[in-house]
Design an enzyme around this catalytic site. Structure first.
Site, short mmCIF file in Angstrom:
data_model
loop_
_atom_site.label_atom_id
_atom_site.label_comp_id
_atom_site.label_asym_id
_atom_site.label_seq_id
_atom_site.Cartn_x
_atom_site.Cartn_y
_atom_site.Cartn_z
N LYS A 298 56.89 38.98 43.63
CA LYS A 298 56.68 40.40 43.96
C LYS A 298 55.67 40.52 45.09
O LYS A 298 54.47 40.30 44.89
CB LYS A 298 56.15 41.19 42.75
CG LYS A 298 56.20 42.69 43.03
CD LYS A 298 55.12 43.50 42.37
CE LYS A 298 53.92 43.75 43.21
NZ LYS A 298 54.08 44.55 44.42
N GLU B 105 43.12 34.61 42.52
CA GLU B 105 42.32 34.53 43.76
C GLU B 105 41.95 35.96 44.11
O GLU B 105 42.81 36.75 44.50
CB GLU B 105 43.14 33.89 44.89
CG GLU B 105 43.51 32.45 44.67
CD GLU B 105 42.31 31.52 44.66
OE1 GLU B 105 41.25 31.90 45.17
OE2 GLU B 105 42.43 30.42 44.13
N GLU C 102 32.73 44.66 47.97
CA GLU C 102 33.73 44.34 49.00
C GLU C 102 34.20 45.63 49.66
O GLU C 102 34.59 46.57 48.98
CB GLU C 102 34.92 43.63 48.35
CG GLU C 102 35.95 43.17 49.36
CD GLU C 102 37.11 42.41 48.73
OE1 GLU C 102 37.69 42.91 47.75
OE2 GLU C 102 37.44 41.32 49.23
#
Ligand code: NAD
Length: 503
Positions: free
Chosen positions: A175, A257, A393
């Site tokens: 996906k 990750e 982030e």
């Protein structure tokens, strides 16, 4: 009328069960409609998983060197189409052509590495504690993998996952991100064509399946599916946590990750010109939308003012534009919502009393830039480690500069985040360099290099909340895609009881 793309399920390109499609547009020019991609549902995922499950029983029996031959052809095909793939990638996600060429090249490197691994996939032997008995251990494939990917490396990241998984004998349901379906389509088209070429009449439908659609629908259905044996996910930490929780319920093997808040330290003895080039590349390359992007610059107090002056002058000259045009340094943010999210962080930074905005801090809308999701390269100085713009982030062209008094302080600042992906130190002092390599808590550390630029044959991943301990790339990823099987062969002709008969 825009071209309609399909899912690949059981070797056939098919419409989504919903009959619905998602528009894919150029982030540098929202009037440029690239195509319509399936808005699939759980029904499509179920079909893809069923096909992959049946295919696994045949694919696992193909000798690994032959599976490697498929990857060799995949690499050759990608190489032949490198410019076209990269042009299309820039058109759908925005980063400049030189960078999308690098992204494609990383996929090619990964293909050739995987092809050769088909002739290794080494096992290990150990002596038996009993006479006339042999102990072996070797790798076996796991089963059906679910592969869920982000948009920032639309080619490299799927190849890091799919190529080693396939060469190990697993089958795949892939996906891609909603924002980069075209690159995924091309990749899967290539894999399927290489399978047909190498296997000929023995072609196995369902080894690779592509299901486009939303994370909340297709991604969730993959994560929940009882016949999916492993999940490899790259994306945000929040989604990674959710996937870990959902997949954990059925004890799937999960590789995550996730996010980063990477920093570059520049010591007072460093080669400043080099450090300057590196931070410009690390912070504003890919419009700051790399998991390894330099989001913080930790500058020694002795060079602080001078370095910032040069940095602001150079960053202010970066040319924004459509990444397929010549002379463009920085492309747009990938989407309107990504640009809004960057802008929200900039407002948070502006509201900090001490931090000073010295460059950018707003949408770039001059001329044709108004057609895309451009954001001016942005620099905050006098940022302190506890501020949100120093810890969270941002995933955009925003750099936070923090002053440091020396090495130990710099490393403490660098480590002061929940993430631990990439890091860098610029220094000419060998003792400082080695101390930093030892004490920085990150999966990757560069000495006198930017925080971005991993090589395909090295372990890639991070510590802390950047992941769950697995690595992609190189030889390490092959441990994720295989199970170890221990085999004992007794040729003594009698029942030998380990630990009992010999002690
Ligand atoms: P994202 O987490 O929003 O989406 C990633 C993928 O997950 C997409 O395909 C999305 O559709 C899917 N998804 C969303 N919700 C889901 C759910 N509930 N269940 C299953 N799948 C779901 O991330 P993004 O915006 O595409 O990418 C940016 C993020 O990725 C950043 O945080 C960046 O640091 C990270 N990233 C990390 C690495 C790394 O190797 N560490 C590399 C690249 C990007």
């Amino acid at each position: 009328m825009a071209e309609k793309y399909l899912n690949l399920i059981n070797g056939e390109w098919v419409e989504p069960s919903t009959g619905k499609y998602i528009e894919n547009r150029n982030p540098a020019d929202k009037d440029d409609l690239i195509g319509l991609f399936p808005a699939s549902s759980e029904v499509d995922v179920n079909k893809a998983v069923a096909a992959a499950k049946i295919a696994f029983e045949k694919w696992r029996l193909i000798p690994a060197p032959k599976r490697g031959d498929v990857l060799k052809i995949v690499g050759d095909m990608m190489l032949a189409q490198k410019d076209d793939i990269s042009f299309q990638m820039t058109r759908e996600m925005g980063k400049v052509f030189a960078e999308t060429k690098g992204d494609t090249q990383e996929g090619i490197d990964t293909a050739y590495y995987a092809a050769s691994e088909g002739r290794r996939l080494f096992g290990l032997n150990a002596p038996s504690e009993l006479p006339n008995k042999m102990n072996l251990s070797f790798r076996v494939p796991i089963g059906v993998g679910g592969f869920i990917c982000p948009w920032n490396f639309p080619m490299a990241i799927p190849t890091w996952k799919l190529f080693p998984a396939l060469v190990c004998g697993n089958t795949a349901v892939f996906k891609p991100a909603e924002l980069t379906p075209k690159t995924a389509h091309t990749l899967v088209e290539i894999i399927d064509a290489a399978m047909r070429e190498v296997l000929g009449k023995d072609y196995i439908p369902g080894v690779i399946n592509l299901v486009h659609g939303k994370g909340s629908v297709v991604g969730e259905a993959i994560t929940n599916h009882e016949d999916i044996d492993l999940i490899s996910f790259t994306g945000s930490t929040d989604v990674g946590k959710r996937i870990n929780a959902v997949a954990g319920a059925s004890l799937k093997r999960v590789s995550l990750e996730l996010g980063g808040k990477n920093a570059q330290i520049v010591m007072d003895d460093a080669n400043q010109d080099l450090a300057l080039e590196a931070v410009l590349w690390g912070a504003f390359g890919t419009t700051g939308q790399r998991c390894t992007a330099t989001s913080r610059l930790i500058l020694h107090e002795k060079i602080y003012d001078e370095f910032i002056k040069k940095l602001v002058a150079k960053a202010g000259k970066l040319r924004l534009g459509y990444g397929n045009d010549k002379g463009v340094d920085v492309g747009p943010c990938v989407s309107e919502s990504q640009r809004n999210s960057v802008n929200e962080y900039v407002q948070i930074g502006k509201n900090e009393d001490k931090a000073k905005l010295v460059l950018g801090g707003e949408f770039a809308t001059d001329g044709t830039l108004s057609k895309g999701w451009f954001y001016k390269p942005t620099i905050f100085v006098d940022v302190t480690p506890e501020m949100r713009i120093a810890k969270e982030e941002i995933f955009g062209p925003v750099l936070s500069v923090i002053k440091t008094t020396g090495l130990e302080d710099a490393i403490n600042i660098l480590n002061n985040t929940k993430y631990g992906l990439s890091s860098s130190i610029f220094t000419n002092n060998v003792n400082d360099a080695f101390t930093a390599v030892r004490d920085i808590k990150a999966g990757i550390t560069y000495v006198n290099g930017a925080t971005i630029g991993a090589e395909a044959h090295m372990p890639f991943g991070g510590v802390k909340q950047t992941g769950n301990g697995h690595r992609e790339g190189g030889w390490t990823v092959y441990d994720f895609y295989t199970e170890w099987k221990a085999v004992y062969i007794d040729y003594s002709g009698k029942l030998q009881r380990a630990q009992i008969d010999n002690y």
